[in-house]
Design an enzyme around this catalytic site. Structure first.
Site, short mmCIF file in Angstrom:
data_model
loop_
_atom_site.label_atom_id
_atom_site.label_comp_id
_atom_site.label_asym_id
_atom_site.label_seq_id
_atom_site.Cartn_x
_atom_site.Cartn_y
_atom_site.Cartn_z
N PHE A 162 0.85 -1.19 0.00
CA PHE A 162 0.00 0.00 0.00
C PHE A 162 0.88 1.23 0.00
CE2 PHE A 162 -2.42 3.48 1.83
CZ PHE A 162 -3.55 3.44 1.03
N ASP A 185 9.18 2.48 1.37
CA ASP A 185 8.03 3.23 1.85
C ASP A 185 7.93 3.02 3.36
OD1 ASP A 185 5.57 4.15 2.64
OD2 ASP A 185 4.49 3.34 0.91
N LYS A 226 2.79 9.98 8.01
CA LYS A 226 2.07 9.56 9.23
C LYS A 226 2.66 10.11 10.53
CE LYS A 226 -0.78 5.82 7.58
NZ LYS A 226 -0.50 5.08 6.37
C1 LIG Z 1 -0.75 5.37 4.95
C2 LIG Z 1 0.26 4.92 3.99
C3 LIG Z 1 0.49 5.62 2.80
C4 LIG Z 1 -0.37 6.79 2.35
O1 LIG Z 1 -0.23 7.88 3.19
P1 LIG Z 1 -1.30 9.08 3.07
O2 LIG Z 1 -0.79 10.11 4.04
O3 LIG Z 1 -2.63 8.50 3.42
O4 LIG Z 1 -1.28 9.58 1.68
C5 LIG Z 1 1.52 5.21 1.99
N1 LIG Z 1 2.29 4.16 2.30
C6 LIG Z 1 2.11 3.46 3.45
C7 LIG Z 1 3.01 2.31 3.76
C8 LIG Z 1 1.08 3.81 4.32
O5 LIG Z 1 0.87 3.09 5.43
#
Ligand SMILES: *Cc1c(COP(=O)(O)O)cnc(C)c1O
Length: 406
Positions: free
Chosen positions: A140, A225, A254
Site C-alpha cells: 500500500f 516506503d 504519518k
Molecule cells: C498510509 C500509507 C500511505 C499513504 O499515506 P497518506 O498520508 O494517506 O497519503 C503510503 N504508504 C504506506 C506504507 C502507508 O501506510
C-alpha cells in the site's frame, strides 16, 4: 474549554462524499492514549489515528511547538524557504542515510515524488526505455493514481480508466520471482519493510537484502516506503535501521507530524539532482507550521529512551496478547515490531476482523484492521504498560462478546 455544539454522525451521510463509513461514535477530545466522544464515553486508543499520533493526543511538546509557530509565520510557499523546514531537513539528514529532503503533505505525495524521481533518474542516466517499477502484492502506497497503481490491491485502482503503465507486481518476500523479473528495464523497486495495510507482514531480512543487491546489479533504485513504519514506530527511528539495509529513497509521513499533515522524501545528493528546478513541487510542502511540529516530534522520538521503551512495551503488548489468546484462541499469529502489531485471526474466524473491531469499540477500545483477517494495533509510542493493560481488559470483553454470538 468551550463545549462545542454537537453535530451528529448522521450529518456525515448528508454532507460527505461516501468514500468512508465512519463508526457512530464521534470523538471530540483526546489526551495521551485516551479519547472522549460526544457522549462523553472514554475510549482507549490502540489505533493512534492509523499509526499517526505517535506521541498520543495533544502532547504538550507538539501543542507548544504549534502554538509558538502559529504566532510567527504560517506559510510563505516555496518561492521562499523557511527556518522550520531547513531545521527539519537537517535533522532528518543527521539521523538517516539521506543527504537531501523533499517535503510534501502526505504519504501518497511523498511516494508520488519518489516514483517520479525514480523514473526521472533512470531517464537522465540510462534513457527512456528504463521505466519499469516493481512493487508487491498487498503493498500500500497511497491513493493518488500513480501510488494506488503501484499498490498491490487491484480493487483500489480499478474503475478509474487506464492505469499508468510500466508497473509490475510480484509476490512479497519471494526472492526468486524478483530475481527473475528484474532487468535492465527496471528503474525502481518500491517496498514497505513491514506491509502495514496489507496485514502487518514483515519483509524477511533476506528479501530486503536481495532487493538491495538486485537493484545494485540492475542499476535500479530501492525505494522504501516507511510512511507507516517510520519515526520510531518499529522501535528504531526508521525500520531500515533494524534490517541494516539502506535504501536509495525513503518516504515518511504519518507519525512525522504526529497528527499534523506532513510527508517527506529522503534521498542521496546524486539522485536528488534529477529533480531540478521546476520538475516537481507542492504548495504546502515545507509549510512552517507542519515543519515546526515535526521538529518537536523528532526531538522526542530520537531520544534513545523513547525508542527503548517502544521496544520494551512492544514485547509486553505481544506477550499479553499471547496470554489472552491462550484463553480465547482467536489468533493464529501475533507479529510485528514496536508499536506496529498485527494479530491474525485463526482459520475458523477468518474474515471477522471488522466485527472484532466494532465489538472492541463497543467495549471502549479503538483498534484497527489490516485486511479482513488481521487486527492491527498502532498505539502511541509513549503508551505505558498500565494503559496497555486497560486496553487489553476491554479487548478481552470484546472476545467474550464475539465468542458468545457465534
Ligand atoms: C498510509 C500509507 C500511505 C499513504 O499515506 P497518506 O498520508 O494517506 O497519503 C503510503 N504508504 C504506506 C506504507 C502507508 O501506510
Amino acid at each position: 474549554m468551550k463545549e462545542s455544539f454537537k453535530i451528529p454522525r448522521r450529518v456525515f451521510d448528508e454532507v460527505m462524499v461516501p468514500n468512508y463509513a465512519p463508526v457512530s461514535s464521534v470523538p471530540t477530545r483526546g489526551q495521551g492514549s485516551l479519547v472522549w466522544d460526544q457522549e462523553g464515553r472514554e475510549l482507549v486508543d490502540f489505533a493512534g489515528g492509523i499509526a499517526v499520533n505517535c506521541l498520543g493526543h495533544c502532547h504538550p511538546l507538539v501543542v507548544e511547538a504549534l502554538q509558538e509557530q502559529s504566532q510567527r509565520l504560517w506559510h510563505v510557499s516555496n518561492v521562499m524557504t523557511n527556518e522550520p523546514a531547513l531545521q527539519l531537513a537537517s535533522t532528518l539528514i543527521h539521523h538517516t542515510f539521506a543527504e537531501k529532503v523533499f517535503f510534501a503533505s502526505s504519504g501518497a505525495e511523498a511516494n508520488e515524488a519518489a516514483l517520479k524521481l525514480g523514473r526521472r533518474y533512470a531517464v537522465d542516466h540510462f534513457g527512456e526505455q528504463k521505466y519499469e517499477i516493481i512493487a508487491f502484492h498487498r503493498g500500500f502506497h497511497g491513493r493518488t493514481f500513480f501510488t494506488v497503481s503501484a499498490g498491490g490491491q487491484k480493487s483500489y485502482s480499478e474503475g478509474f480508466g487506464p492505469r499508468p503503465k510500466g508497473i509490475t507486481h510480484l509476490p512479497f518476500n519471494d526472492i526468486k520471482s524478483l530475481a527473475d523479473a528484474m532487468s535492465s528495464k527496471t528503474c525502481a523497486v518500491l517496498v514497505e519493510p513491514i506491509q502495514g495495510e496489507g496485514g502487518v507482514i514483515p519483509a524477511s531480512p533476506e528479501f530486503l537484502q536481495s532487493i538491495r543487491q538486485l537493484c545494485d546489479q540492475h542499476k535500479a533504485l530501492m525505494i522504501m516506503d516507511e510512511v507507516q513504519t517510520g519515526v520510531g514506530r518499529t522501535g528504531a527511528l526508521y525500520a531500515y535501521m533494524n534490517y541494516g539495509v539502506v535504501p536509495d529513497i525513503l518516504t515518511t509521513a504519518k507519525s512525522l507530524g504526529a497528527g499534523f499533515p506532513i510527508g517527506a522524501m529522503l534521498t542521496r545528493s546524486d539522485i536528488a539532482l534529477s529533480l531540478k528546478v521546476g520538475t516537481h513541487g507542492s504548495t504546502y510542502g515545507g509549510n512552517p507550521l507542519a515543519c515546526a511540529v515535526a521538529n518537536a516530534v523528532l526531538n522526542e522520538v530520537t531520544q534513545p529512551s523513547v525508542l527503548a521503551a517502544v521496544r520494551e512495551n512492544s514485547d509486553y503488548l505481544k506477550m499479553k496478547l499471547a496470554e489472552l489468546n491462550q484463553t480465547y484462541k482467536v489468533f493464529d499469529d501475533i507479529r510485528g515490531q514496536g508499536m506496529l502489531i498485527g494479530a491474525e485471526l485463526s482459520a475458523m474466524y477468518k474474515g471477522c476482523a471488522k466485527i472484532m473491531m466494532k465489538l472492541a469499540l463497543e467495549e471502549g477500545l479503538m483498534v484497527l484492521v489490516a485486511g479482513a483477517d488481521v487486527l492491527r494495533f498502532t498505539p502511541s509510542l509513549l503508551i505505558d504498560q498500565s494503559m496497555i493493560d486497560q486496553g487489553l481488559q476491554r479487548l478481552e470483553r470484546a472476545f467474550v462478546a464475539f465468542l458468545k454470538h457465534r
